[in-house]
Design a protein around this motif. Structure first.
Motif, PDB file in Angstrom:
ATOM      1  N   GLU A 285      69.034  24.063  64.891  1.00  0.00           N
ATOM      2  CA  GLU A 285      70.348  23.417  64.893  1.00  0.00           C
ATOM      3  C   GLU A 285      71.471  24.446  64.881  1.00  0.00           C
ATOM      4  O   GLU A 285      72.558  24.197  65.384  1.00  0.00           O
ATOM      5  CB  GLU A 285      70.476  22.470  63.701  1.00  0.00           C
ATOM      6  N   ASP A 286      71.220  25.610  64.298  1.00  0.00           N
ATOM      7  CA  ASP A 286      72.193  26.699  64.284  1.00  0.00           C
ATOM      8  C   ASP A 286      72.032  27.487  65.586  1.00  0.00           C
ATOM      9  O   ASP A 286      71.065  28.238  65.747  1.00  0.00           O
ATOM     10  CB  ASP A 286      71.963  27.603  63.072  1.00  0.00           C
ATOM     11  N   GLU A 287      72.967  27.317  66.506  1.00  0.00           N
ATOM     12  CA  GLU A 287      72.843  27.934  67.821  1.00  0.00           C
ATOM     13  C   GLU A 287      73.019  29.449  67.804  1.00  0.00           C
ATOM     14  O   GLU A 287      72.734  30.116  68.787  1.00  0.00           O
ATOM     15  CB  GLU A 287      73.844  27.306  68.788  1.00  0.00           C
ATOM     16  N   SER A 288      73.465  30.011  66.690  1.00  0.00           N
ATOM     17  CA  SER A 288      73.649  31.459  66.610  1.00  0.00           C
ATOM     18  C   SER A 288      72.347  32.187  66.290  1.00  0.00           C
ATOM     19  O   SER A 288      72.290  33.408  66.337  1.00  0.00           O
ATOM     20  CB  SER A 288      74.706  31.801  65.561  1.00  0.00           C
ATOM     21  N   ILE A 289      71.297  31.430  65.986  1.00  0.00           N
ATOM     22  CA  ILE A 289      70.009  32.024  65.626  1.00  0.00           C
ATOM     23  C   ILE A 289      68.986  31.696  66.707  1.00  0.00           C
ATOM     24  O   ILE A 289      68.819  30.542  67.088  1.00  0.00           O
ATOM     25  CB  ILE A 289      69.518  31.477  64.262  1.00  0.00           C
ATOM     26  N   ASP A 290      68.305  32.742  67.199  1.00  0.00           N
ATOM     27  CA  ASP A 290      67.214  32.535  68.148  1.00  0.00           C
ATOM     28  C   ASP A 290      65.937  32.361  67.351  1.00  0.00           C
ATOM     29  O   ASP A 290      65.533  33.255  66.598  1.00  0.00           O
ATOM     30  CB  ASP A 290      67.077  33.725  69.091  1.00  0.00           C
ATOM     31  N   VAL A 291      65.304  31.213  67.496  1.00  0.00           N
ATOM     32  CA  VAL A 291      64.104  30.905  66.725  1.00  0.00           C
ATOM     33  C   VAL A 291      63.015  30.386  67.659  1.00  0.00           C
ATOM     34  O   VAL A 291      63.311  29.688  68.637  1.00  0.00           O
ATOM     35  CB  VAL A 291      64.401  29.883  65.592  1.00  0.00           C
ATOM     36  N   ILE A 292      61.776  30.783  67.379  1.00  0.00           N
ATOM     37  CA  ILE A 292      60.628  30.285  68.135  1.00  0.00           C
ATOM     38  C   ILE A 292      59.551  29.875  67.147  1.00  0.00           C
ATOM     39  O   ILE A 292      59.551  30.298  65.993  1.00  0.00           O
ATOM     40  CB  ILE A 292      60.069  31.336  69.117  1.00  0.00           C
ATOM     41  N   LEU A 293      58.661  29.058  67.618  1.00  0.00           N
ATOM     42  CA  LEU A 293      57.536  28.622  66.800  1.00  0.00           C
ATOM     43  C   LEU A 293      56.479  29.723  66.793  1.00  0.00           C
ATOM     44  O   LEU A 293      56.014  30.163  67.843  1.00  0.00           O
ATOM     45  CB  LEU A 293      56.943  27.324  67.360  1.00  0.00           C
ATOM     46  N   ALA A 294      56.132  30.192  65.599  1.00  0.00           N
ATOM     47  CA  ALA A 294      55.128  31.244  65.461  1.00  0.00           C
ATOM     48  C   ALA A 294      53.748  30.654  65.705  1.00  0.00           C
ATOM     49  O   ALA A 294      53.452  29.543  65.266  1.00  0.00           O
ATOM     50  CB  ALA A 294      55.205  31.847  64.068  1.00  0.00           C
ATOM     51  N   ARG A 295      52.932  31.397  66.429  1.00  0.00           N
ATOM     52  CA  ARG A 295      51.561  30.973  66.677  1.00  0.00           C
ATOM     53  C   ARG A 295      50.619  32.108  66.307  1.00  0.00           C
ATOM     54  O   ARG A 295      51.010  33.278  66.301  1.00  0.00           O
ATOM     55  CB  ARG A 295      51.390  30.605  68.147  1.00  0.00           C
ATOM     56  N   SER A 296      49.385  31.768  66.052  1.00  0.00           N
ATOM     57  CA  SER A 296      48.399  32.790  65.709  1.00  0.00           C
ATOM     58  C   SER A 296      47.830  33.454  66.962  1.00  0.00           C
ATOM     59  O   SER A 296      47.120  34.449  66.869  1.00  0.00           O
ATOM     60  CB  SER A 296      47.264  32.189  64.885  1.00  0.00           C
ATOM     61  N   ASP A 297      48.166  32.905  68.139  1.00  0.00           N
ATOM     62  CA  ASP A 297      47.692  33.477  69.398  1.00  0.00           C
ATOM     63  C   ASP A 297      48.861  33.679  70.368  1.00  0.00           C
ATOM     64  O   ASP A 297      48.812  33.253  71.508  1.00  0.00           O
ATOM     65  CB  ASP A 297      46.622  32.591  70.020  1.00  0.00           C
ATOM     66  N   MET A 298      49.902  34.342  69.897  1.00  0.00           N
ATOM     67  CA  MET A 298      51.110  34.523  70.706  1.00  0.00           C
ATOM     68  C   MET A 298      50.898  35.631  71.736  1.00  0.00           C
ATOM     69  O   MET A 298      50.482  36.737  71.401  1.00  0.00           O
ATOM     70  CB  MET A 298      52.299  34.861  69.807  1.00  0.00           C
ATOM     71  N   ASP A 299      51.188  35.311  72.996  1.00  0.00           N
ATOM     72  CA  ASP A 299      51.085  36.269  74.102  1.00  0.00           C
ATOM     73  C   ASP A 299      52.397  37.050  74.168  1.00  0.00           C
ATOM     74  O   ASP A 299      53.426  36.523  74.589  1.00  0.00           O
ATOM     75  CB  ASP A 299      50.813  35.529  75.405  1.00  0.00           C
TER      76      ASP A 299
ATOM     77  N   ALA B 135      59.514  30.505  63.136  1.00  0.00           N
ATOM     78  CA  ALA B 135      59.355  29.283  62.341  1.00  0.00           C
ATOM     79  C   ALA B 135      57.872  28.996  62.210  1.00  0.00           C
ATOM     80  O   ALA B 135      57.127  29.077  63.194  1.00  0.00           O
ATOM     81  CB  ALA B 135      60.073  28.123  63.011  1.00  0.00           C
ATOM     82  N   SER B 136      57.448  28.638  61.008  1.00  0.00           N
ATOM     83  CA  SER B 136      56.014  28.440  60.787  1.00  0.00           C
ATOM     84  C   SER B 136      55.522  27.059  61.208  1.00  0.00           C
ATOM     85  O   SER B 136      54.324  26.863  61.381  1.00  0.00           O
ATOM     86  CB  SER B 136      55.665  28.701  59.322  1.00  0.00           C
ATOM     87  N   ASN B 137      56.446  26.074  61.367  1.00  0.00           N
ATOM     88  CA  ASN B 137      56.022  24.736  61.807  1.00  0.00           C
ATOM     89  C   ASN B 137      57.165  24.056  62.556  1.00  0.00           C
ATOM     90  O   ASN B 137      58.289  24.567  62.604  1.00  0.00           O
ATOM     91  CB  ASN B 137      55.544  23.891  60.620  1.00  0.00           C
ATOM     92  N   GLU B 138      56.875  22.902  63.130  1.00  0.00           N
ATOM     93  CA  GLU B 138      57.846  22.166  63.955  1.00  0.00           C
ATOM     94  C   GLU B 138      59.091  21.740  63.170  1.00  0.00           C
ATOM     95  O   GLU B 138      60.203  21.804  63.687  1.00  0.00           O
ATOM     96  CB  GLU B 138      57.198  20.927  64.579  1.00  0.00           C
ATOM     97  N   SER B 139      58.924  21.285  61.933  1.00  0.00           N
ATOM     98  CA  SER B 139      60.083  20.828  61.161  1.00  0.00           C
ATOM     99  C   SER B 139      61.008  21.997  60.828  1.00  0.00           C
ATOM    100  O   SER B 139      62.238  21.864  60.886  1.00  0.00           O
ATOM    101  CB  SER B 139      59.653  20.098  59.886  1.00  0.00           C
ATOM    102  N   GLU B 140      60.436  23.158  60.507  1.00  0.00           N
ATOM    103  CA  GLU B 140      61.254  24.343  60.250  1.00  0.00           C
ATOM    104  C   GLU B 140      61.957  24.785  61.535  1.00  0.00           C
ATOM    105  O   GLU B 140      63.129  25.165  61.510  1.00  0.00           O
ATOM    106  CB  GLU B 140      60.374  25.476  59.706  1.00  0.00           C
ATOM    107  N   LEU B 141      61.264  24.696  62.642  1.00  0.00           N
ATOM    108  CA  LEU B 141      61.855  25.038  63.943  1.00  0.00           C
ATOM    109  C   LEU B 141      63.047  24.141  64.240  1.00  0.00           C
ATOM    110  O   LEU B 141      64.111  24.621  64.622  1.00  0.00           O
ATOM    111  CB  LEU B 141      60.802  24.912  65.049  1.00  0.00           C
ATOM    112  N   SER B 142      62.903  22.829  64.044  1.00  0.00           N
ATOM    113  CA  SER B 142      63.996  21.882  64.291  1.00  0.00           C
ATOM    114  C   SER B 142      65.191  22.150  63.391  1.00  0.00           C
ATOM    115  O   SER B 142      66.338  22.114  63.841  1.00  0.00           O
ATOM    116  CB  SER B 142      63.520  20.447  64.074  1.00  0.00           C
ATOM    117  N   ARG B 143      64.922  22.435  62.121  1.00  0.00           N
ATOM    118  CA  ARG B 143      66.004  22.684  61.160  1.00  0.00           C
ATOM    119  C   ARG B 143      66.784  23.952  61.512  1.00  0.00           C
ATOM    120  O   ARG B 143      68.011  23.950  61.561  1.00  0.00           O
ATOM    121  CB  ARG B 143      65.420  22.806  59.750  1.00  0.00           C
ATOM    122  N   ILE B 144      66.075  25.028  61.806  1.00  0.00           N
ATOM    123  CA  ILE B 144      66.737  26.304  62.115  1.00  0.00           C
ATOM    124  C   ILE B 144      67.390  26.264  63.484  1.00  0.00           C
ATOM    125  O   ILE B 144      68.454  26.856  63.696  1.00  0.00           O
ATOM    126  CB  ILE B 144      65.725  27.469  62.026  1.00  0.00           C
TER     127      ILE B 144
END
Length: 165
Positions: free
Chosen positions: A100-114, A89-98
């Motif tokens: 809600e569907d528990e069948s999808i694993d979603v994380i907030l994308a960052r430019s410095d992801m470890d 997800a590119s931002n917090e609102s997209e993360l919250s929206r996606i």
């Protein structure tokens, strides 16, 4: 964690980036609380892709670790074969929206992801809640089993009393 691998998650996915390697189990600090011993290494692959136009990270981890059996408290070899697709997800609102569907694993994308921290997260999430040997393999079960002929058991005194009456 010594060997950090930092990526721009969305850019990595859009450019179909791939990174694979081996990581020492001793480098995974948060995982240590779940383990008995920390020797060995795990193989991992992180691949970026687009799924229906959305950026996704595909994580694969393979190897084995030693957990503690909750029955006998002995060492239990656990084979890891983790395969996870994480929608980015590119931002917090997209993360919250996606999310809600528990069948999808979603994380907030960052430019410095470890990436190694992400791999460690996926390993921890894949662990059994209460690891146990099979009943036939558990030390606590096998200690009491076997041939008891000629051995005095706690119930042999009761059996003797029963014969008297």
């Amino acid at each position: 964690m010594p060997g950090h691998l930092i990526i721009d998650a969305i850019d990595f996915a859009r450019n179909a980036g791939v990174h694979h390697g081996k990581i020492s189990i001793s480098e995974l600090g948060r995982l240590q609380d779940y383990l008995v011993g920390n020797c060995g290494e795990l193989k991992y692959t992180v691949a970026g892709t687009l799924s229906k136009g959305e950026p996704v990270l595909q994580i694969t981890v393979q190897g084995s670790i030693n957990l503690q059996c909750q029955r006998c408290l002995g060492e239990l070899k656990h084979v890891l074969d983790v395969r996870t697709d994480l929608l980015l997800a590119s931002n917090e609102s997209e993360l919250s929206r996606i999310d809600e569907d528990e069948s999808i694993d979603v994380i907030l994308a960052r430019s410095d992801m470890d990436v190694l921290a992400l791999i460690e997260d996926e390993i921890i999430l894949s662990l059994p809640i209460s690891p146990r040997h099979r009943e036939s393999e558990c030390a606590i079960i096998t200690v009491g089993s076997g041939d008891t002929a000629g051995k005095k058991t706690p119930f042999s005194a009761l059996a003797h009393l029963k014969k008297l009456h």
